[in-house]
Design a protein around this motif. Structure first.
Motif, PDB file in Angstrom:
ATOM      1  N   ASN B 579       0.818  -1.203   0.000  1.00  0.00           N
ATOM      2  CA  ASN B 579       0.000   0.000   0.000  1.00  0.00           C
ATOM      3  C   ASN B 579       0.860   1.264   0.000  1.00  0.00           C
ATOM      4  N   GLN B 581       2.065   4.996   0.627  1.00  0.00           N
ATOM      5  CA  GLN B 581       1.842   5.957   1.703  1.00  0.00           C
ATOM      6  C   GLN B 581       2.022   7.380   1.192  1.00  0.00           C
ATOM      7  N   SER B 587       3.499   0.130   2.775  1.00  0.00           N
ATOM      8  CA  SER B 587       3.274  -0.620   4.008  1.00  0.00           C
ATOM      9  C   SER B 587       3.160  -2.098   3.671  1.00  0.00           C
ATOM     10  N   LYS B 618       2.732  -1.460  13.617  1.00  0.00           N
ATOM     11  CA  LYS B 618       1.435  -1.125  14.209  1.00  0.00           C
ATOM     12  C   LYS B 618       0.459  -2.277  14.120  1.00  0.00           C
ATOM     13  N   THR B 620      -3.104  -3.390  13.379  1.00  0.00           N
ATOM     14  CA  THR B 620      -4.151  -2.747  12.582  1.00  0.00           C
ATOM     15  C   THR B 620      -5.531  -2.962  13.178  1.00  0.00           C
ATOM     16  N   GLY B 621      -6.481  -2.253  12.588  1.00  0.00           N
ATOM     17  CA  GLY B 621      -7.876  -2.452  12.981  1.00  0.00           C
ATOM     18  C   GLY B 621      -8.407  -3.787  12.481  1.00  0.00           C
ATOM     19  N   ARG B 624      -4.084  -7.600  12.586  1.00  0.00           N
ATOM     20  CA  ARG B 624      -2.779  -8.086  12.178  1.00  0.00           C
ATOM     21  C   ARG B 624      -1.751  -6.978  12.311  1.00  0.00           C
ATOM     22  N   LYS B 692     -12.939  -4.186  -1.800  1.00  0.00           N
ATOM     23  CA  LYS B 692     -12.416  -5.088  -0.778  1.00  0.00           C
ATOM     24  C   LYS B 692     -13.542  -5.880  -0.137  1.00  0.00           C
ATOM     25  N   LYS B 694     -14.477  -8.096   3.349  1.00  0.00           N
ATOM     26  CA  LYS B 694     -14.058  -8.442   4.704  1.00  0.00           C
ATOM     27  C   LYS B 694     -15.055  -9.413   5.333  1.00  0.00           C
ATOM     28  N   LYS B 710     -19.602  -6.432   8.577  1.00  0.00           N
ATOM     29  CA  LYS B 710     -18.677  -6.987   7.584  1.00  0.00           C
ATOM     30  C   LYS B 710     -19.443  -7.382   6.314  1.00  0.00           C
ATOM     31  N   ASN B 728     -20.971  -2.936   6.552  1.00  0.00           N
ATOM     32  CA  ASN B 728     -19.867  -2.067   6.174  1.00  0.00           C
ATOM     33  C   ASN B 728     -19.556  -1.172   7.362  1.00  0.00           C
ATOM     34  N   GLY B 729     -18.292  -1.156   7.762  1.00  0.00           N
ATOM     35  CA  GLY B 729     -17.936  -0.352   8.927  1.00  0.00           C
ATOM     36  C   GLY B 729     -17.220   0.923   8.547  1.00  0.00           C
ATOM     37  N   ILE B 731     -17.036   4.280   5.565  1.00  0.00           N
ATOM     38  CA  ILE B 731     -17.498   5.649   5.386  1.00  0.00           C
ATOM     39  C   ILE B 731     -18.885   5.854   5.954  1.00  0.00           C
ATOM     40  N   ARG B 768     -18.991  -1.914  -2.882  1.00  0.00           N
ATOM     41  CA  ARG B 768     -18.887  -2.910  -1.820  1.00  0.00           C
ATOM     42  C   ARG B 768     -20.172  -3.708  -1.844  1.00  0.00           C
TER      43      ARG B 768
HETATM   44  C1  SRM Z   1      -4.117  -0.224   8.265  1.00  0.00           C
HETATM   45  C2  SRM Z   1      -5.573   0.104   8.570  1.00  0.00           C
HETATM   46  C3  SRM Z   1      -5.707   1.097   9.736  1.00  0.00           C
HETATM   47  C4  SRM Z   1      -5.022   0.625  10.977  1.00  0.00           C
HETATM   48  O1  SRM Z   1      -3.879   1.048  11.168  1.00  0.00           O
HETATM   49  O2  SRM Z   1      -5.634  -0.107  11.709  1.00  0.00           O
HETATM   50  C5  SRM Z   1      -6.330   0.710   7.427  1.00  0.00           C
HETATM   51  C6  SRM Z   1      -5.718   1.574   6.580  1.00  0.00           C
HETATM   52  C7  SRM Z   1      -6.279   2.079   5.451  1.00  0.00           C
HETATM   53  N1  SRM Z   1      -7.579   1.977   5.114  1.00  0.00           N
HETATM   54 FE1  SRM Z   1      -8.981   1.107   6.180  1.00  0.00          FE
HETATM   55  N2  SRM Z   1      -7.592   0.313   7.367  1.00  0.00           N
HETATM   56  C8  SRM Z   1      -7.776  -0.646   8.283  1.00  0.00           C
HETATM   57  C9  SRM Z   1      -8.950  -1.144   8.691  1.00  0.00           C
HETATM   58  C10 SRM Z   1     -10.199  -0.675   8.281  1.00  0.00           C
HETATM   59  C11 SRM Z   1     -11.438  -1.037   8.869  1.00  0.00           C
HETATM   60  C12 SRM Z   1     -11.628  -1.940  10.081  1.00  0.00           C
HETATM   61  C13 SRM Z   1     -11.806  -3.373   9.754  1.00  0.00           C
HETATM   62  O3  SRM Z   1     -11.402  -3.880   8.672  1.00  0.00           O
HETATM   63  O4  SRM Z   1     -12.371  -4.047  10.616  1.00  0.00           O
HETATM   64  C14 SRM Z   1     -12.419  -0.367   8.162  1.00  0.00           C
HETATM   65  C15 SRM Z   1     -13.936  -0.397   8.370  1.00  0.00           C
HETATM   66  C16 SRM Z   1     -14.523  -1.704   7.956  1.00  0.00           C
HETATM   67  C17 SRM Z   1     -14.972  -1.786   6.510  1.00  0.00           C
HETATM   68  O5  SRM Z   1     -14.117  -1.751   5.600  1.00  0.00           O
HETATM   69  O6  SRM Z   1     -16.160  -1.914   6.276  1.00  0.00           O
HETATM   70  C18 SRM Z   1     -11.729   0.395   7.165  1.00  0.00           C
HETATM   71  C19 SRM Z   1     -12.350   1.218   6.225  1.00  0.00           C
HETATM   72  C20 SRM Z   1     -11.716   1.837   5.168  1.00  0.00           C
HETATM   73  C21 SRM Z   1     -12.367   2.506   4.087  1.00  0.00           C
HETATM   74  C22 SRM Z   1     -13.882   2.696   3.925  1.00  0.00           C
HETATM   75  C23 SRM Z   1     -14.451   1.547   3.175  1.00  0.00           C
HETATM   76  C24 SRM Z   1     -15.930   1.687   2.879  1.00  0.00           C
HETATM   77  O7  SRM Z   1     -16.417   0.894   2.062  1.00  0.00           O
HETATM   78  O8  SRM Z   1     -16.626   2.574   3.394  1.00  0.00           O
HETATM   79  C25 SRM Z   1     -11.353   2.938   3.189  1.00  0.00           C
HETATM   80  C26 SRM Z   1     -11.497   3.682   1.849  1.00  0.00           C
HETATM   81  C27 SRM Z   1     -11.603   2.770   0.682  1.00  0.00           C
HETATM   82  O9  SRM Z   1     -11.278   1.582   0.727  1.00  0.00           O
HETATM   83  O10 SRM Z   1     -11.981   3.264  -0.376  1.00  0.00           O
HETATM   84  C28 SRM Z   1     -10.129   2.522   3.789  1.00  0.00           C
HETATM   85  C29 SRM Z   1      -8.869   2.735   3.248  1.00  0.00           C
HETATM   86  C30 SRM Z   1      -7.721   2.546   3.901  1.00  0.00           C
HETATM   87  C31 SRM Z   1      -6.380   2.877   3.264  1.00  0.00           C
HETATM   88  C32 SRM Z   1      -6.103   1.760   2.334  1.00  0.00           C
HETATM   89  C33 SRM Z   1      -6.355   4.244   2.596  1.00  0.00           C
HETATM   90  C34 SRM Z   1      -5.483   4.277   1.389  1.00  0.00           C
HETATM   91  O11 SRM Z   1      -6.035   4.108   0.308  1.00  0.00           O
HETATM   92  O12 SRM Z   1      -4.267   4.448   1.518  1.00  0.00           O
HETATM   93  C35 SRM Z   1      -5.449   2.879   4.474  1.00  0.00           C
HETATM   94  C36 SRM Z   1      -4.130   2.314   4.089  1.00  0.00           C
HETATM   95  C37 SRM Z   1      -3.086   2.556   5.117  1.00  0.00           C
HETATM   96  C38 SRM Z   1      -1.906   1.745   4.828  1.00  0.00           C
HETATM   97  O13 SRM Z   1      -0.908   2.333   4.447  1.00  0.00           O
HETATM   98  O14 SRM Z   1      -1.901   0.518   4.881  1.00  0.00           O
HETATM   99  N3  SRM Z   1     -10.375   1.862   4.965  1.00  0.00           N
HETATM  100  N4  SRM Z   1     -10.391   0.203   7.279  1.00  0.00           N
HETATM  101  C39 SRM Z   1      -6.453  -1.117   8.849  1.00  0.00           C
HETATM  102  C40 SRM Z   1      -5.947  -2.338   8.107  1.00  0.00           C
HETATM  103  C41 SRM Z   1      -6.686  -3.571   8.434  1.00  0.00           C
HETATM  104  C42 SRM Z   1      -5.982  -4.768   7.935  1.00  0.00           C
HETATM  105  O15 SRM Z   1      -5.303  -5.430   8.739  1.00  0.00           O
HETATM  106  O16 SRM Z   1      -6.079  -5.071   6.758  1.00  0.00           O
END
Ligand code: SRM
Ligand SMILES: Cc1cc2nc3c(=O)[nH]c(=O)nc-3n(C[C@H](O)[C@H](O)[C@H](O)COP(=O)(O)OP(=O)(O)OC[C@H]3O[C@@H](n4cnc5c(N)ncnc54)[C@H](O)[C@@H]3O)c2cc1C
Ligand code: SF4
Ligand code: FES
Lengths: 102, 828
Positions: B579, B581, B587, B618, B620-621, B624, B692, B694, B710, B728-729, B731, B768
């Motif tokens: 991914n 940054q 990352s 870190k 993550t949410g 992992r 994506k 989940k 999810k 979906n958790g 936006i 999604r």
């Molecule tokens: C790393 C992490 C945050 C953290 O430090 O905890 C993260 C990081 C990012 N999230 Fe997330 N999300 C992370 C868990 C989540 C979660 C929680 C979960 O999965 O339980 C959510 C809400 C659950 C969901 O997806 O329904 C979440 C909802 C989003 C969204 C909104 C998606 C949606 O449909 O509304 C985005 C934006 C998108 O994908 O377009 C997003 C996008 C991103 C991006 C990929 C933004 C980007 O395009 O660069 C971030 C990348 C950071 C990176 O460099 O890796 N992230 N993101 C988590 C990685 C989880 C993992 O191990 O894979």
């Protein structure tokens, strides 16, 4: 101003893709279009410095990988309504090798 | 001016030296439809024509709709200019103002203007608009009698108000009421005369019409209904002084505004022998009976209908431009229109067939005291018409369902209470917009406030969400504020705003929408992007950053193992499996199946983090570990040292399967949720998807793995597993919906796999699961996954087939590092 510098074989740059030339001062993105034209621009987006070489290349533009500004490879200018510009370098291809004027 | 003479017969003109000359396009009518067509044309074929425009008004193109706010002192003429003279110059368009064309010589292809100018054309676009209809009664030509159509009429009214007292507006349609409101604000005594029993009888039913009358009376307007005008009476100077009705009554009038309707202005076309029938007759490509002549706007008659609102004209403009550009695509098939009255403080909306027929039903809400009235007309489970008065918040929502022909039985109980009642916690922003001040932020991603958006809409003449996104960036990032932006657009534009239909084109490179593209890929068995683009007549040589990733996914999901993956059409994250940054580093998130790790893995991760001086480690949410800030050229070595599979944290594909501890340890656990999660993550590993995906598995209804938000959430209960989908958790938080309950571990895999496979095959790229289900309905999903046992098994098989032989991309890169030159930088 230096002169023409040999950079890489054209086939080492993917079509509709790019490679990065690292120099001390800055990085330059070397792009290859579908019709094998080669362009070189500063590898930093006028928006927030995103590495343009990593974006999706189409037509004669590249979409920045960070926030999708569309930058022209021909003149380095951002597509409207975004405003900004990044430096361009002259290129040529001879015997299958890409040269850059530095 | 071009020299007159016969043009060569070919559509392209060749000069003597054989260099190609541009074709000549002449536009007659410098109004909203004509100029919109030119704008659309410039967008897609900027250098195709030499363009000349004739307009008989003295101004460049302006926003006619906004004449009402000008009359009501809310805007000035300068505010409503859409294309300045500089715009014409910048685009090399020759503009003749105050130049009325009175003759078209079709044989020699020349148009002549009254003031002596003329121009040759290869193609001609007629956009002459319409004219106010003047009642055929005595006195119609007196001084002080006017229609309401252009800047001149508006200025005449403003001037009359300075010296005269009594205004009579004939006709209580939209235009008449807006004129009356403006004249009142200009200080006149205004009486509106109408021959029917209630106001706006073409837009409102009687109840709403009467509510409106009350409100307008409170603003000081007078009404005379069911009155037929017989004659306008002159004073000694030849100015109107009174209006007399058929019943003999007379009222004073020193200004009479005729607003009884408009008539398409087709006399020029007719005089040139172009077939007209109450309008210039055009086919679905906006072509007249003379193939070189096109027509758009209020002057045309399309399938027997002439339109008097801008939204359909803009649709025509889009279609017409594609034909003028010789793309030969795009058809205009008629429009359903909706209207709003632009009188500040009055909220009124109507669309479609609001009176209903014998075989339709109605849902009505009427709060006479609160001043709210809503009526929905429903036929065959679909909305066919709607009238809203007092609260028009949901107007564009209803209108969208109407245009899309959406089945409503699932939401019928809530329909009347609006979109917000569907568990929408205000993210769409309907009804919030009005309450906001201009300084308040609308778009959190790009820091755009309400005032900026309104200014852009007015200054730049924007009409669509896409325009606003492009010009202001509002709504162009996470998209959560689009509803709010739409509200602002609708309230700024009034009836000029038409909500987009959801089945829109993939991007500017094609006319086709996602479903059409998918169908063609399937039917024609396209296996690579160039073939697909050629076959579907893409407008651009190699697409753009929007369509290429979508096409790549559609090809791969439709023809697994056969279609060719194109890395250059993947977003950087998927291309390099990490991914990106903000500073251009990457990352790295290794997979930890089911969120379970081991001391050995942790040690490896720690060693790698040390060796490569990873700036941040870190949790993550998603249960992992994330290694952030890695340089691109270190990625491959790091993966090698890690020797763990990719966690696909960058992919439109399977992400995490979150689990809780479950029955193995937890005192409440009913099922082994951890193992179930590990099995799911392994079974569906490497899966690409429209967006994506989940999963989560919890061991009991306490649901510690958050299965309720999810894409697929699984909850163990004593007697088996419950499966929830479409959560979906992100936006906009959406709670997953119950799909079914199954008994065994294998059934969980089969049902959830089939669900995901159908989503992979049918959803639009970047949908999604929640968005896809919102469109097709949960019933459809249940039918395919739960009821149709054979279909379910087949879908599950297709998923397993698609995943056969998939490899861990990190290991693949490590092994073939010479093939992936992308990771090496060049130095000189
Ligand atoms: C790393 C992490 C945050 C953290 O430090 O905890 C993260 C990081 C990012 N999230 Fe997330 N999300 C992370 C868990 C989540 C979660 C929680 C979960 O999965 O339980 C959510 C809400 C659950 C969901 O997806 O329904 C979440 C909802 C989003 C969204 C909104 C998606 C949606 O449909 O509304 C985005 C934006 C998108 O994908 O377009 C997003 C996008 C991103 C991006 C990929 C933004 C980007 O395009 O660069 C971030 C990348 C950071 C990176 O460099 O890796 N992230 N993101 C988590 C990685 C989880 C993992 O191990 O894979
Ligand atoms: C006061 C007012 C309020 C309105 N409010 C709304 C609203 O809220 N929502 C909505 O959707 N619509 C509204 N409309 C209608 C909307 O403005 C029209 O549908 C739209 O302008 C029609 O576009 P057009 O290009 O077909 O015609 P026009 O915009 O009228 O353009 C035609 C142009 O051609 C010129 N012309 C005609 N014949 C010739 C010739 N022979 N030679 C040279 N030039 C010629 C005319 O002078 C005119 O400038 C409103 C209209 C008015 C007058
Ligand atoms: S990690 Fe997710 S929530 Fe945090 S800033 Fe990035 S996208 Fe936003
Ligand atoms: S840094 Fe390039 S678009 Fe933001």
């Amino acid at each position: 101003m230096g002169g023409w510098v040999k950079i890489a074989a054209i086939d080492d740059i993917p079509r509709l893709g790019a490679r990065v030339l690292r120099r001390e001062e800055a990085e330059i993105g070397i792009f290859r279009l579908e019709d094998d034209r080669i362009f070189a621009i500063n590898n930093a987006c006028p928006h927030k410095g995103g590495p343009l070489s990593q974006g999706i290349v189409y037509g004669d533009k590249v979409a920045c990988p960070l926030h999708s500004w569309k930058i022209s490879l021909v003149d380095g200018k951002a597509e409207e309504p975004d405003m900004g510009e990044t430096a361009c370098f002259n290129t040529k291809v001879e015997d299958g090798y890409v040269y850059l004027e530095l | 001016m071009e020299k007159l003479g016969l043009s060569p017969p070919s559509l392209f003109n060749f000069k003597a030296d054989n260099t190609m000359q541009k074709m000549k396009l002449v536009v007659v009518g410098n109004g909203m439809a004509g100029m919109r067509t030119v704008e659309e044309l410039l967008k897609i074929a900027p250098d195709f024509y030499d363009i000349t425009v004739f307009g008989d008004e003295p101004y460049p193109n302006y926003n006619r709709i906004m004449l009402s706010p000008v009359l009501a002192n809310e805007q000035t003429i300068d505010d409503i200019i859409l294309n300045t003279r500089a715009w014409y110059q910048d685009n090399n368009i020759k503009l003749y103002t105050s130049a009325r064309i009175n003759k078209i010589d079709r044989k020699n292809r020349i148009v002549y203007a009254e003031n002596g100018f003329s121009a040759e054309y290869d193609r001609l676009l007629l956009a002459t608009g319409s004219k106010p209809f003047m009642l055929p009664i005595p006195g119609i030509n007196l001084e002080g009698v006017l229609g309401y159509r252009d800047i001149k009429d508006t200025n005449d009214m403003i001037n009359a108000a300075k010296t005269h007292k009594h205004a009579v507006v004939i006709g209580a349609g939209l235009l008449g009421l807006e004129a009356a409101n403006g004249l009142k604000i200009q200080g006149m005594d205004v009486t509106v005369v109408h021959k029917n029993a209630w106001l706006l009888d073409r837009q409102l039913d009687q109840t709403a019409g009467q509510m409106l009358q009350k409100n307008l009376e409170a603003k000081g307007l007078n009404f005379l209904l069911q009155k037929n005008t017989e004659q306008l009476i002159a004073n000694s100077q030849g100015r109107v002084q009174a209006v007399r009705f058929k019943d003999g009554v007379e009222i004073p009038a020193d200004l009479v505004v005729m607003a009884v309707g408009i008539r398409p202005n087709f006399s020029l076309a007719e005089s040139a022998g172009i077939y007209c029938n109450k309008g210039i007759v055009v086919n679905d490509t906006m072509q007249t009976y003379d193939p070189r002549v096109y027509a758009v706007g209020e002057c045309v008659s399309h399938r027997g209908i002439s339109y008097g609102l801008v939204a359909p004209l803009f649709e025509m403009a889009k279609v017409c431009a594609t034909h003028l550009a010789n793309f030969g695509i795009g058809q205009y098939k008629g429009s359903v229109t909706s209207t709003k009255l632009k009188v500040t403080g009055i909220d009124l909306f109507s669309a479609g067939d609001f009176t209903g027929r014998d075989d339709s039903e109605e849902i009505v809400l009427h709060d006479a005291v609160g001043g709210v009235y809503k009526k929905l007309v429903i036929k065959d489970d679909k909305i066919i018409g709607s009238v809203l008065y007092g609260d028009t918040t949901d107007g564009s929502w209803y209108f969208q369902m109407l245009r899309d022909g959406k089945a409503i039985h699932e939401i019928r109980d809530h329909l009347m209470f609006g979109q917000d009642s569907l568990g929408n916690t205000g993210h769409q922003g309907q009804d919030k917009a009005a309450a906001m001040s201009n300084e308040m932020e609308v778009c959190g991603c790009n820091g755009v406030c309400k005032g900026t958006i309104i200014k852009a809409i007015q200054d730049k003449g924007l009409f669509t969400i896409d325009d606003v996104k492009k010009q202001t960036k509002a709504g162009s990032s996470c998209g959560s504020c689009v509803g709010l932006v739409e509200q602002i657009l609708a309230s700024t534009l009034g009836g000029g705003y038409a909500p987009p239909s959801t089945s829109k084109a993939v991007c500017g490179c094609t006319e086709k929408n996602h479903e059409e593209v998918r169908a063609e890929i399937r039917n024609n068995k396209y296996l690579n992007i160039p073939d697909a683009m050629r076959g579907m007549e893409w407008r651009t040589p190699n697409g753009c950053a929007t369509c290429r990733p979508a096409l790549n996914y559609y090809l791969l999901s439709t023809w697994p193992h056969e279609a060719v993956d194109d890395p250059q059409s993947r977003f950087i994250n998927e291309r390099v499996h990490a991914n990106i940054q903000k500073d251009g580093t990457y990352s790295v998130i290794p997979r930890m199946y089911g969120g379970v790790t081991s001391p050995n893995q942790l040690r490896k991760i720690a060693d790698v983090a040390d060796k490569y001086a990873v700036p941040m480690v870190k949790v993550t949410g998603g249960q992992r570990i994330d290694l952030l800030g890695v340089k691109k050229e270190d990625l491959v070595d790091m993966w090698k040292d890690l020797d763990m599979p990719s966690g696909y944290a960058y992919a439109k594909g399977i992400r995490t399967v979150k689990t809780c501890v479950g029955s193995e340890f937890c005192r409440f656990g009913t099922q082994d949720s951890t193992q179930m999660g590990i099995d799911i993550e392994k079974a569906f590993d490497h899966m690409w998807a429209p967006h994506k995906v989940k999963f989560a598995v919890s061991g009991c209804p306490r649901n510690c793995a958050e299965s309720g938000i999810k894409d697929v959430g699984i909850i163990g209960v004593d007697s088996g597993w419950e499966i929830y989908v479409g959560g979906n958790g992100g936006i906009k938080t959406e709670v997953a919906q119950f799909l079914c309950k199954v008994k065994s571990h294998d059934e969980v895999l089969e049902y959830s796999g089939a669900f995901i496979q159908i989503y992979r095959e049918e959803a639009r790229y970047l949908d999604r699961t929640v968005h896809w289900i919102a469109r097709v309905g949960l019933d459809y999903v249940k039918q395919r996954v739960v009821e149709d046992a054979e279909g379910r098994k087949a879908a599950y098989e297709r998923l397993l087939y698609a995943l056969q032989g998939a490899v861990n991309p990190w290991a693949e890169r490590v092994e073939n590092r010479d093939k992936h030159k992308e990771f090496e930088t060049i130095t000189v």
